[in-house]
Design a protein around this motif. Structure first.
Motif, PDB file in Angstrom:
ATOM      1  N   SER A 131       1.442   4.093  -9.320  1.00 43.95           N
ATOM      2  CA  SER A 131       0.346   4.641  -8.501  1.00 43.95           C
ATOM      3  C   SER A 131       0.029   6.079  -8.900  1.00 43.95           C
ATOM      4  O   SER A 131      -1.143   6.459  -9.000  1.00 43.95           O
ATOM      5  N   ASP A 132       1.066   6.885  -9.129  1.00 41.73           N
ATOM      6  CA  ASP A 132       0.870   8.268  -9.571  1.00 41.73           C
ATOM      7  C   ASP A 132       0.147   8.315 -10.916  1.00 41.73           C
ATOM      8  O   ASP A 132      -0.749   9.143 -11.120  1.00 41.73           O
ATOM      9  N   MET A 133       0.542   7.426 -11.840  1.00 38.43           N
ATOM     10  CA  MET A 133      -0.085   7.394 -13.159  1.00 38.43           C
ATOM     11  C   MET A 133      -1.563   7.027 -13.034  1.00 38.43           C
ATOM     12  O   MET A 133      -2.431   7.684 -13.615  1.00 38.43           O
ATOM     13  N   ILE A 134      -1.867   6.005 -12.250  1.00 39.85           N
ATOM     14  CA  ILE A 134      -3.256   5.567 -12.084  1.00 39.85           C
ATOM     15  C   ILE A 134      -4.078   6.673 -11.426  1.00 39.85           C
ATOM     16  O   ILE A 134      -5.205   6.960 -11.845  1.00 39.85           O
ATOM     17  N   SER A 135      -3.525   7.328 -10.413  1.00 41.15           N
ATOM     18  CA  SER A 135      -4.232   8.440  -9.749  1.00 41.15           C
ATOM     19  C   SER A 135      -4.510   9.565 -10.738  1.00 41.15           C
ATOM     20  O   SER A 135      -5.611  10.139 -10.748  1.00 41.15           O
ATOM     21  N   ASP A 136      -3.528   9.879 -11.582  1.00 40.08           N
ATOM     22  CA  ASP A 136      -3.707  10.934 -12.589  1.00 40.08           C
ATOM     23  C   ASP A 136      -4.801  10.550 -13.572  1.00 40.08           C
ATOM     24  O   ASP A 136      -5.656  11.365 -13.916  1.00 40.08           O
ATOM     25  N   TRP A 137      -4.783   9.294 -14.037  1.00 36.37           N
ATOM     26  CA  TRP A 137      -5.796   8.852 -14.988  1.00 36.37           C
ATOM     27  C   TRP A 137      -7.182   8.897 -14.355  1.00 36.37           C
ATOM     28  O   TRP A 137      -8.149   9.273 -15.004  1.00 36.37           O
ATOM     29  N   LYS A 138      -7.281   8.486 -13.079  1.00 37.19           N
ATOM     30  CA  LYS A 138      -8.579   8.529 -12.384  1.00 37.19           C
ATOM     31  C   LYS A 138      -9.081   9.971 -12.296  1.00 37.19           C
ATOM     32  O   LYS A 138     -10.263  10.238 -12.513  1.00 37.19           O
ATOM     33  N   SER A 139      -8.173  10.905 -11.997  1.00 35.61           N
ATOM     34  CA  SER A 139      -8.578  12.311 -11.883  1.00 35.61           C
ATOM     35  C   SER A 139      -9.045  12.873 -13.222  1.00 35.61           C
ATOM     36  O   SER A 139      -9.770  13.852 -13.272  1.00 35.61           O
ATOM     37  N   SER A 145     -12.913   0.696 -12.212  1.00 35.24           N
ATOM     38  CA  SER A 145     -13.711  -0.312 -11.509  1.00 35.24           C
ATOM     39  C   SER A 145     -13.668  -1.675 -12.204  1.00 35.24           C
ATOM     40  O   SER A 145     -13.734  -2.707 -11.546  1.00 35.24           O
ATOM     41  N   CYS A 146     -13.535  -1.692 -13.519  1.00 38.84           N
ATOM     42  CA  CYS A 146     -13.515  -2.957 -14.264  1.00 38.84           C
ATOM     43  C   CYS A 146     -12.166  -3.215 -14.939  1.00 38.84           C
ATOM     44  O   CYS A 146     -12.074  -4.022 -15.860  1.00 38.84           O
ATOM     45  N   VAL A 147     -11.134  -2.522 -14.481  1.00 34.25           N
ATOM     46  CA  VAL A 147      -9.814  -2.672 -15.099  1.00 34.25           C
ATOM     47  C   VAL A 147      -8.992  -3.695 -14.315  1.00 34.25           C
ATOM     48  O   VAL A 147      -8.895  -3.623 -13.093  1.00 34.25           O
ATOM     49  N   GLU A 148      -8.418  -4.646 -15.038  1.00 30.98           N
ATOM     50  CA  GLU A 148      -7.500  -5.597 -14.418  1.00 30.98           C
ATOM     51  C   GLU A 148      -6.098  -4.982 -14.465  1.00 30.98           C
ATOM     52  O   GLU A 148      -5.544  -4.772 -15.546  1.00 30.98           O
ATOM     53  N   VAL A 149      -5.554  -4.664 -13.290  1.00 31.88           N
ATOM     54  CA  VAL A 149      -4.192  -4.124 -13.217  1.00 31.88           C
ATOM     55  C   VAL A 149      -3.292  -5.272 -12.802  1.00 31.88           C
ATOM     56  O   VAL A 149      -3.404  -5.794 -11.695  1.00 31.88           O
ATOM     57  N   LYS A 150      -2.411  -5.664 -13.702  1.00 36.07           N
ATOM     58  CA  LYS A 150      -1.530  -6.796 -13.444  1.00 36.07           C
ATOM     59  C   LYS A 150      -0.364  -6.379 -12.552  1.00 36.07           C
ATOM     60  O   LYS A 150      -0.165  -5.195 -12.275  1.00 36.07           O
ATOM     61  N   SER A 151       0.428  -7.337 -12.155  1.00 37.58           N
ATOM     62  CA  SER A 151       1.555  -7.126 -11.263  1.00 37.58           C
ATOM     63  C   SER A 151       2.517  -6.069 -11.799  1.00 37.58           C
ATOM     64  O   SER A 151       2.702  -5.934 -12.998  1.00 37.58           O
ATOM     65  N   PHE A 152       3.142  -5.323 -10.887  1.00 37.87           N
ATOM     66  CA  PHE A 152       4.102  -4.295 -11.258  1.00 37.87           C
ATOM     67  C   PHE A 152       5.392  -4.907 -11.792  1.00 37.87           C
ATOM     68  O   PHE A 152       6.123  -4.289 -12.514  1.00 37.87           O
ATOM     69  N   VAL A 153       5.673  -6.133 -11.404  1.00 41.64           N
ATOM     70  CA  VAL A 153       6.896  -6.824 -11.807  1.00 41.64           C
ATOM     71  C   VAL A 153       6.496  -8.068 -12.573  1.00 41.64           C
ATOM     72  O   VAL A 153       5.634  -8.827 -12.144  1.00 41.64           O
ATOM     73  N   LYS A 154       7.130  -8.276 -13.713  1.00 43.93           N
ATOM     74  CA  LYS A 154       6.824  -9.450 -14.517  1.00 43.93           C
ATOM     75  C   LYS A 154       7.380 -10.675 -13.810  1.00 43.93           C
ATOM     76  O   LYS A 154       8.571 -10.768 -13.530  1.00 43.93           O
ATOM     77  N   ILE A 155       6.497 -11.615 -13.504  1.00 47.19           N
ATOM     78  CA  ILE A 155       6.895 -12.814 -12.786  1.00 47.19           C
ATOM     79  C   ILE A 155       7.099 -13.931 -13.792  1.00 47.19           C
ATOM     80  O   ILE A 155       6.199 -14.258 -14.575  1.00 47.19           O
TER      81      ILE A 155
END
Length: 158
Positions: A131-139, A145-155
């Motif tokens: 979440s911190d990384m994504i917030s930093d990248w957004k800033s 808006s068009c990015v698919e963010v997959k699960s945090f844990v590999k299932i």
């Protein structure tokens, strides 16, 4: 590192305008690189390291871009991106096995982030770090808006 007695010295730029002392004293190429090893053995080792003698050699040039994109956000916040080469170059290659905040798969097309998979199988980032990384990248202007963010844990599917 093991093959190069001057590895530590090469980590930094030469401290003199003439370069490293051991290189100035070498007027011609040595005939033997290590005791008992000549140029033929060294060139053969390089071919081996590059997969030349493999049944299916490693991809070269543009073909490497067809591989899976990977990224690492190290513990100091530096971002590394590249193409995974199975058995040769992977997440830990960026940071030589040192600690990271987040690592995973990434897809960038024409300069636009398309997909982010914040897991590498080895590195298991916390939800907070992602979440911190994504917030930093957004800033910094990365459009999610068009990015698919997959699960945090590999299932794993059984």
């Amino acid at each position: 590192q093991l093959r190069d007695p001057h590895f530590e010295e090469r980590q930094d730029a030469a401290i003199t305008p003439n370069g490293h002392a051991h290189l100035r004293a070498m007027p011609r190429l040595p005939e033997e690189l290590l005791p008992g090893l000549g140029w033929d053995e060294v060139l053969s080792a390089i071919d081996h390291d590059q997969g030349v003698h493999m049944k299916t050699p490693f991809a070269q040039g543009r073909a490497r871009a067809d591989g899976k994109g990977i990224f690492v956000l190290d513990s100091l916040g530096a971002l590394y991106c590249g193409t995974k080469v199975r058995g040769v170059f992977h997440h830990s290659s960026f940071v030589r096995g040192h600690c990271v905040k987040v690592a995973g798969g990434i897809s960038i097309v024409d300069g636009w982030l398309q997909q982010l998979s914040p897991h590498s199988g080895h590195y298991q980032p916390s939800e907070e770090h992602v979440s911190d990384m994504i917030s930093d990248w957004k800033s910094r202007g990365v459009a999610f808006s068009c990015v698919e963010v997959k699960s945090f844990v590999k299932i794993k599917v059984r």
